[in-house]
Design a protein around this motif. Structure first.
Motif, PDB file in Angstrom:
ATOM      1  N   GLY A 149      42.774  42.652  71.765  1.00 34.61           N
ATOM      2  CA  GLY A 149      43.307  41.894  72.897  1.00 34.61           C
ATOM      3  C   GLY A 149      42.757  42.385  74.220  1.00 34.61           C
ATOM      4  N   GLY A 150      42.387  43.651  74.268  1.00 38.47           N
ATOM      5  CA  GLY A 150      41.818  44.205  75.491  1.00 38.47           C
ATOM      6  C   GLY A 150      42.746  44.013  76.664  1.00 38.47           C
ATOM      7  N   ALA A 151      42.190  43.528  77.779  1.00 37.22           N
ATOM      8  CA  ALA A 151      42.988  43.316  78.986  1.00 37.22           C
ATOM      9  C   ALA A 151      43.376  41.844  79.114  1.00 37.22           C
ATOM     10  N   VAL A 196      26.966  56.903  72.234  1.00 33.53           N
ATOM     11  CA  VAL A 196      28.412  56.780  72.545  1.00 33.53           C
ATOM     12  C   VAL A 196      29.169  56.161  71.369  1.00 33.53           C
ATOM     13  N   ASP A 197      30.418  56.589  71.214  1.00 34.57           N
ATOM     14  CA  ASP A 197      31.235  55.980  70.163  1.00 34.57           C
ATOM     15  C   ASP A 197      31.698  54.602  70.641  1.00 34.57           C
ATOM     16  N   LYS A 198      32.248  53.818  69.683  1.00 41.22           N
ATOM     17  CA  LYS A 198      32.608  52.426  69.983  1.00 41.22           C
ATOM     18  C   LYS A 198      33.652  52.313  71.101  1.00 41.22           C
ATOM     19  N   GLY A 199      34.635  53.241  71.080  1.00 40.75           N
ATOM     20  CA  GLY A 199      35.687  53.193  72.099  1.00 40.75           C
ATOM     21  C   GLY A 199      35.113  53.391  73.494  1.00 40.75           C
ATOM     22  N   SER A 200      34.223  54.376  73.652  1.00 42.14           N
ATOM     23  CA  SER A 200      33.637  54.641  74.983  1.00 42.14           C
ATOM     24  C   SER A 200      32.742  53.493  75.411  1.00 42.14           C
ATOM     25  N   TYR A 201      32.047  52.888  74.442  1.00 42.88           N
ATOM     26  CA  TYR A 201      31.191  51.737  74.775  1.00 42.88           C
ATOM     27  C   TYR A 201      32.028  50.656  75.461  1.00 42.88           C
ATOM     28  N   TRP A 202      33.172  50.363  74.870  1.00 41.48           N
ATOM     29  CA  TRP A 202      34.030  49.307  75.423  1.00 41.48           C
ATOM     30  C   TRP A 202      34.731  49.759  76.694  1.00 41.48           C
ATOM     31  N   ASP A 203      35.135  51.036  76.754  1.00 40.74           N
ATOM     32  CA  ASP A 203      35.723  51.557  78.003  1.00 40.74           C
ATOM     33  C   ASP A 203      34.752  51.319  79.152  1.00 40.74           C
ATOM     34  N   ILE A 238      40.363  49.004  70.694  1.00 39.14           N
ATOM     35  CA  ILE A 238      39.655  50.270  70.523  1.00 39.14           C
ATOM     36  C   ILE A 238      39.456  50.962  71.881  1.00 39.14           C
ATOM     37  N   SER A 239      39.623  50.198  72.977  1.00 34.94           N
ATOM     38  CA  SER A 239      39.376  50.728  74.320  1.00 34.94           C
ATOM     39  C   SER A 239      40.681  51.082  75.028  1.00 34.94           C
ATOM     40  N   SER A 240      40.856  52.366  75.321  1.00 31.01           N
ATOM     41  CA  SER A 240      42.069  52.789  76.037  1.00 31.01           C
ATOM     42  C   SER A 240      42.036  52.244  77.463  1.00 31.01           C
ATOM     43  N   GLU A 241      40.833  52.103  78.032  1.00 31.83           N
ATOM     44  CA  GLU A 241      40.691  51.563  79.393  1.00 31.83           C
ATOM     45  C   GLU A 241      41.216  50.120  79.453  1.00 31.83           C
ATOM     46  N   ALA A 242      40.844  49.308  78.454  1.00 34.09           N
ATOM     47  CA  ALA A 242      41.299  47.910  78.435  1.00 34.09           C
ATOM     48  C   ALA A 242      42.822  47.858  78.356  1.00 34.09           C
ATOM     49  N   LEU A 243      43.392  48.677  77.490  1.00 36.07           N
ATOM     50  CA  LEU A 243      44.848  48.664  77.335  1.00 36.07           C
ATOM     51  C   LEU A 243      45.511  49.145  78.614  1.00 36.07           C
ATOM     52  N   SER A 244      44.920  50.129  79.290  1.00 40.07           N
ATOM     53  CA  SER A 244      45.587  50.610  80.495  1.00 40.07           C
ATOM     54  C   SER A 244      45.459  49.600  81.639  1.00 40.07           C
ATOM     55  N   GLN A 245      44.370  48.812  81.677  1.00 41.10           N
ATOM     56  CA  GLN A 245      44.293  47.726  82.682  1.00 41.10           C
ATOM     57  C   GLN A 245      45.423  46.712  82.444  1.00 41.10           C
ATOM     58  N   ALA A 246      45.660  46.377  81.170  1.00 40.18           N
ATOM     59  CA  ALA A 246      46.718  45.400  80.861  1.00 40.18           C
ATOM     60  C   ALA A 246      48.096  45.975  81.209  1.00 40.18           C
ATOM     61  N   ARG A 247      48.304  47.240  80.856  1.00 40.50           N
ATOM     62  CA  ARG A 247      49.610  47.866  81.123  1.00 40.50           C
ATOM     63  C   ARG A 247      49.893  47.942  82.605  1.00 40.50           C
ATOM     64  N   ALA A 257      32.339  49.116  79.408  1.00 37.13           N
ATOM     65  CA  ALA A 257      32.221  47.691  79.733  1.00 37.13           C
ATOM     66  C   ALA A 257      33.361  47.280  80.683  1.00 37.13           C
ATOM     67  N   TYR A 258      34.575  47.733  80.396  1.00 36.94           N
ATOM     68  CA  TYR A 258      35.726  47.369  81.233  1.00 36.94           C
ATOM     69  C   TYR A 258      35.644  48.042  82.605  1.00 36.94           C
ATOM     70  N   ILE A 259      35.167  49.295  82.642  1.00 34.06           N
ATOM     71  CA  ILE A 259      35.084  50.008  83.923  1.00 34.06           C
ATOM     72  C   ILE A 259      34.005  49.373  84.800  1.00 34.06           C
ATOM     73  N   LYS A 260      32.848  49.085  84.179  1.00 32.83           N
ATOM     74  CA  LYS A 260      31.712  48.554  84.927  1.00 32.83           C
ATOM     75  C   LYS A 260      32.022  47.184  85.552  1.00 32.83           C
ATOM     76  N   LYS A 261      32.662  46.314  84.774  1.00 30.59           N
ATOM     77  CA  LYS A 261      32.884  44.937  85.249  1.00 30.59           C
ATOM     78  C   LYS A 261      34.181  44.797  86.042  1.00 30.59           C
ATOM     79  N   GLY A 262      35.117  45.699  85.823  1.00 37.18           N
ATOM     80  CA  GLY A 262      36.380  45.642  86.557  1.00 37.18           C
ATOM     81  C   GLY A 262      37.279  44.509  86.089  1.00 37.18           C
ATOM     82  N   VAL A 263      38.495  44.498  86.625  1.00 38.21           N
ATOM     83  CA  VAL A 263      39.493  43.505  86.221  1.00 38.21           C
ATOM     84  C   VAL A 263      38.971  42.103  86.556  1.00 38.21           C
ATOM     85  N   GLY A 264      38.945  41.233  85.571  1.00 38.37           N
ATOM     86  CA  GLY A 264      38.521  39.842  85.804  1.00 38.37           C
ATOM     87  C   GLY A 264      37.021  39.636  85.791  1.00 38.37           C
TER      88      GLY A 264
END
Ligand code: SAM
Length: 203
Positions: free
Chosen positions: A49-51, A1-8, A71-80, A10-17
């Protein structure tokens, strides 16, 4: 996996907080940012900054030129989604920090737990050349990493640990150390992680 998906993932698996680095209130970062005595229209960037809720606090403090890069679009979308309409007041930048081409220059660069993933000297060199290109004269640089007695890995990846002396040597010329702080970060599962924060002024 590329770096962005790796971090996406991580954020999806652990969820907000649920991510190990999560903080309700980034108190140490806020203390150091307040010490910079920035004007409300100063350009601030939270790199990786992530989420993080840092941006929520900076908006509440009245800052009007805020950017969050990750690098993670998932992290940014959680914050948004958390910020709802306020998200429109922030520039969200999806990028790899080692190849980032800054659209403006910044008075403050904040990095908590991102630089420490750069275990390759070439990546650190690239990061530092981006910092130097992005910072205004006399700008502020805040970098938080695991401290020498902190964990060896973060999010299942190897990291490099720093005390202030090692960070000063790593950054090289052009940055004056102003202040350091030590944080025993409490992870959501109750375990402690020792962070070292350094605040620099660009000279
Ligand atoms: C340990 S987390 C810290 C997040 C945030 N700074 C905080 O303190 O809550 C590391 C963050 O850096 C991001 N990241 C990792 N490598 C990156 C890179 N090369 N460029 C930009 N962001 C990166 C990850 O997606 C993740 O959001």
């Amino acid at each position: 996996v590329d770096k962005g998906s790796y971090w996406d993932n991580a954020y999806i698996k652990k969820g907000v907080g649920g991510v190990s680095w999560y903080q309700d209130s980034p108190d140490y970062s806020l203390r150091l940012i307040k010490a910079c005595r920035l004007k409300s229209d100063a350009a601030l960037i939270d790199v990786g900054g992530g989420a993080s809720r840092l941006v929520d606090h900076l908006l509440a403090m009245g800052f009007t030129n805020l950017s969050v890069l990750d690098i993670s679009s998932e992290a940014l979308s959680q914050a948004r989604s958390r910020l709802e309409a306020d998200a429109e007041r922030v520039a969200w930048l999806e990028a790899d920090i080692t190849t980032f081409d800054p659209p403006q220059s910044y008075a403050l660069w904040h990095d908590r737990a991102v630089f420490h993933f750069l275990t390759d000297a070439e990546d650190r060199r690239r990061y530092l050349s981006v910092v130097k290109a992005a910072l205004q004269p006399e700008a502020n640089l805040i970098i938080a990493t695991f401290a020498p007695d902190g964990p060896d890995r973060c999010s299942d990846l190897p990291i490099e640990k720093y005390d202030a002396e090692k960070m000063v040597a790593t950054l090289g010329n052009g940055f004056d150390l102003q202040e350091t702080l030590s944080e025993q970060h409490v992870r959501p599962d109750g375990r402690l992680q020792h962070f070292n924060y350094c605040r620099f002024k660009r000279v």
